[in-house]
Design an enzyme around this catalytic site. Structure first.
Site, PDB file in Angstrom:
ATOM      1  N   LYS A 155       5.156  -9.573   9.642  1.00  0.00           N
ATOM      2  CA  LYS A 155       4.560  -8.490  10.454  1.00  0.00           C
ATOM      3  C   LYS A 155       3.034  -8.621  10.489  1.00  0.00           C
ATOM      4  CE  LYS A 155       3.508  -4.172  11.758  1.00  0.00           C
ATOM      5  NZ  LYS A 155       2.533  -3.766  10.790  1.00  0.00           N
ATOM      6  N   GLN A 161      -2.649 -12.069   8.113  1.00  0.00           N
ATOM      7  CA  GLN A 161      -2.831 -11.844   6.676  1.00  0.00           C
ATOM      8  C   GLN A 161      -2.089 -12.911   5.869  1.00  0.00           C
ATOM      9  OE1 GLN A 161      -2.649  -7.819   4.740  1.00  0.00           O
ATOM     10  NE2 GLN A 161      -0.582  -8.452   4.244  1.00  0.00           N
ATOM     11  N   MET A 216       0.840  -1.191   0.000  1.00  0.00           N
ATOM     12  CA  MET A 216       0.000   0.000   0.000  1.00  0.00           C
ATOM     13  C   MET A 216       0.883   1.252   0.000  1.00  0.00           C
ATOM     14  SD  MET A 216      -3.434  -0.918   2.111  1.00  0.00           S
ATOM     15  CE  MET A 216      -2.817  -0.547   3.732  1.00  0.00           C
ATOM     16  N   LEU A 268       6.707   3.365   1.432  1.00  0.00           N
ATOM     17  CA  LEU A 268       7.657   2.272   1.634  1.00  0.00           C
ATOM     18  C   LEU A 268       8.634   2.542   2.776  1.00  0.00           C
ATOM     19  CD1 LEU A 268       8.607   1.298  -2.049  1.00  0.00           C
ATOM     20  CD2 LEU A 268       6.683   0.499  -0.645  1.00  0.00           C
ATOM     21  N   HIS A 286       9.121  -3.164   3.606  1.00  0.00           N
ATOM     22  CA  HIS A 286       8.770  -3.368   2.190  1.00  0.00           C
ATOM     23  C   HIS A 286      10.029  -3.683   1.381  1.00  0.00           C
ATOM     24  CE1 HIS A 286       5.478  -0.394   3.379  1.00  0.00           C
ATOM     25  NE2 HIS A 286       4.776  -1.410   2.933  1.00  0.00           N
ATOM     26  N   SER A 327       3.985   1.582   7.991  1.00  0.00           N
ATOM     27  CA  SER A 327       3.634   2.896   7.448  1.00  0.00           C
ATOM     28  C   SER A 327       2.855   3.696   8.492  1.00  0.00           C
ATOM     29  CB  SER A 327       2.778   2.736   6.187  1.00  0.00           C
ATOM     30  OG  SER A 327       3.429   1.902   5.251  1.00  0.00           O
TER      31      SER A 327
HETATM   32  P1  AMP Z   1       1.467  -2.699   3.559  1.00  0.00           P
HETATM   33  O1  AMP Z   1       1.998  -1.694   2.595  1.00  0.00           O
HETATM   34  O2  AMP Z   1       1.481  -2.233   4.974  1.00  0.00           O
HETATM   35  O3  AMP Z   1       0.160  -3.305   3.125  1.00  0.00           O
HETATM   36  O4  AMP Z   1       2.500  -3.899   3.541  1.00  0.00           O
HETATM   37  C1  AMP Z   1       2.880  -4.532   2.340  1.00  0.00           C
HETATM   38  C2  AMP Z   1       3.650  -5.775   2.666  1.00  0.00           C
HETATM   39  O5  AMP Z   1       4.798  -5.439   3.440  1.00  0.00           O
HETATM   40  C3  AMP Z   1       2.841  -6.787   3.496  1.00  0.00           C
HETATM   41  O6  AMP Z   1       3.134  -8.099   3.055  1.00  0.00           O
HETATM   42  C4  AMP Z   1       3.377  -6.567   4.878  1.00  0.00           C
HETATM   43  O7  AMP Z   1       3.277  -7.710   5.713  1.00  0.00           O
HETATM   44  C5  AMP Z   1       4.830  -6.242   4.598  1.00  0.00           C
HETATM   45  N1  AMP Z   1       5.412  -5.518   5.723  1.00  0.00           N
HETATM   46  C6  AMP Z   1       4.919  -4.402   6.330  1.00  0.00           C
HETATM   47  N2  AMP Z   1       5.702  -4.044   7.372  1.00  0.00           N
HETATM   48  C7  AMP Z   1       6.697  -4.967   7.439  1.00  0.00           C
HETATM   49  C8  AMP Z   1       7.819  -5.159   8.295  1.00  0.00           C
HETATM   50  N3  AMP Z   1       8.080  -4.333   9.315  1.00  0.00           N
HETATM   51  N4  AMP Z   1       8.631  -6.206   8.049  1.00  0.00           N
HETATM   52  C9  AMP Z   1       8.382  -7.055   7.028  1.00  0.00           C
HETATM   53  N5  AMP Z   1       7.354  -6.935   6.190  1.00  0.00           N
HETATM   54  C10 AMP Z   1       6.510  -5.909   6.381  1.00  0.00           C
END
Ligand code: AMP
Length: 290
Positions: free
Chosen positions: A155, A159, A33, A36, A40, A192
């Site tokens: 994280k 999901q 989403m 970054l 990410h 984020s």
């Molecule tokens: P989001 O943009 O928050 O939807 O996250 C996109 C992807 O990044 C999802 O698969 C999240 O699980 C992963 N993600 C978000 N934060 C972290 C983190 N701190 N460590 C590893 N992966 C993450």
């Protein structure tokens, strides 16, 4: 092939991937989403290492937001995201409009039952509709990009579990790869949503990861003692968790003890304006995987 300009439509995405598919090059998809952060970037690095062509999707999915969080307030910075994606070696960014994903009359949803009405999906919390929003958009992205590999972060443990089940149940060809949680130096899981935290809240927020560490350090004393240790750390920071639960990592049923099956210890709490989540998996031999 690196190009910081995103493609906006499904047709452009398919067109851009046609030659890769013809040449039997493997495609890796990283759904995000945006806004970054290094979490990410770790997914993008893994995709770069494991796939020939790396596609990142950038879409703030309205269907997974509830009333409790303002979709309009979600942080966005497409220019910065495109630059970071290019730096990470992403070949193609798919940044569709909402209409492209949800055309007028959109009426089809993907729902994974059972796994989605506990933890974050509890009706008192974000509700199963949140995960229905996630699985529906991920199913659509998998159909559009048809990747060989798709990458998610630990994280968002629930999901990842839900998506693994969907991919298995519906027979998507993609292999689901789940990567460890990336943390700030003090342990706070990167998100984020951390941008919502005011400085004093940012200091208190570290209690989530510290609580999970406390639980891990008490594994030998048994599950109730481990959860109690975590609760004590949260209370010390003035945090009343939305939930702090131990569930088996495969079926998300409540775990009563550390009895050999991997146990997910998951926490969610509101700190200031941010709703934060974190988790740790306590493995078979009491060893840990973040
Ligand atoms: P989001 O943009 O928050 O939807 O996250 C996109 C992807 O990044 C999802 O698969 C999240 O699980 C992963 N993600 C978000 N934060 C972290 C983190 N701190 N460590 C590893 N992966 C993450």
């Amino acid at each position: 092939m690196s190009d910081p300009r995103p493609v906006r439509t499904a047709a452009e995405l398919r067109g851009a991937l046609a030659s890769a598919r013809q040449e039997a090059r493997t495609i890796g998809l990283v759904p995000t989403m945006g806004f970054l952060h290094p979490g990410h970037l770790s997914l993008l690095a893994a995709a770069r290492a494991q796939a020939d062509v790396v596609v990142m999707s950038l879409f703030v999915n309205p269907a997974q937001f509830g009333d409790a969080e303002d979709l309009a307030a979600y942080p966005r910075d497409e220019g910065r995201d495109l630059a970071l994606a290019a730096e990470a070696g992403v070949d193609l960014v798919f940044a569709p409009t909402s209409d492209e994903i949800y055309p007028a009359g959109f009426a089809t949803h993907v729902e994974v039952e059972g796994l989605t009405d506990v933890l974050c999906g509890d009706p008192e919390r974000r509700g199963a509709a949140h995960f229905r929003g996630v699985t529906t958009v991920v199913a659509k992205l998998l159909n559009l990009a048809d990747p060989d590999l798709v990458f998610f972060g630990q994280k968002d443990a629930q999901q990842a579990i839900v998506i693994r089940r969907m991919v298995r149940d519906l027979g998507f060809q993609a292999e689901v790869v789940v990567l460890p949680t990336v943390r700030e130096a003090d342990g706070l899981a990167m998100s984020s949503r951390n941008s919502y935290l005011e400085p004093p809240e940012r200091e208190r927020a570290v209690a989530l990861s510290q609580a999970l560490e406390a639980a891990e350090s008490k594994v030998a004393a048994g599950l109730p003692a481990a959860i109690e240790a975590a609760r004590t750390v949260l209370a010390g920071a003035g945090i009343e968790p939305e939930y702090l639960e131990a569930r088996y990592a495969d079926d998300l049923l409540p775990a009563q003890s550390f009895n050999g099956r991997p146990v997910l210890v998951a926490v969610a709490a509101r700190v200031g304006r941010a709703r934060l989540i974190d988790n740790v998996v306590v493995g078979a031999a009491g060893d840990k995987h973040h």
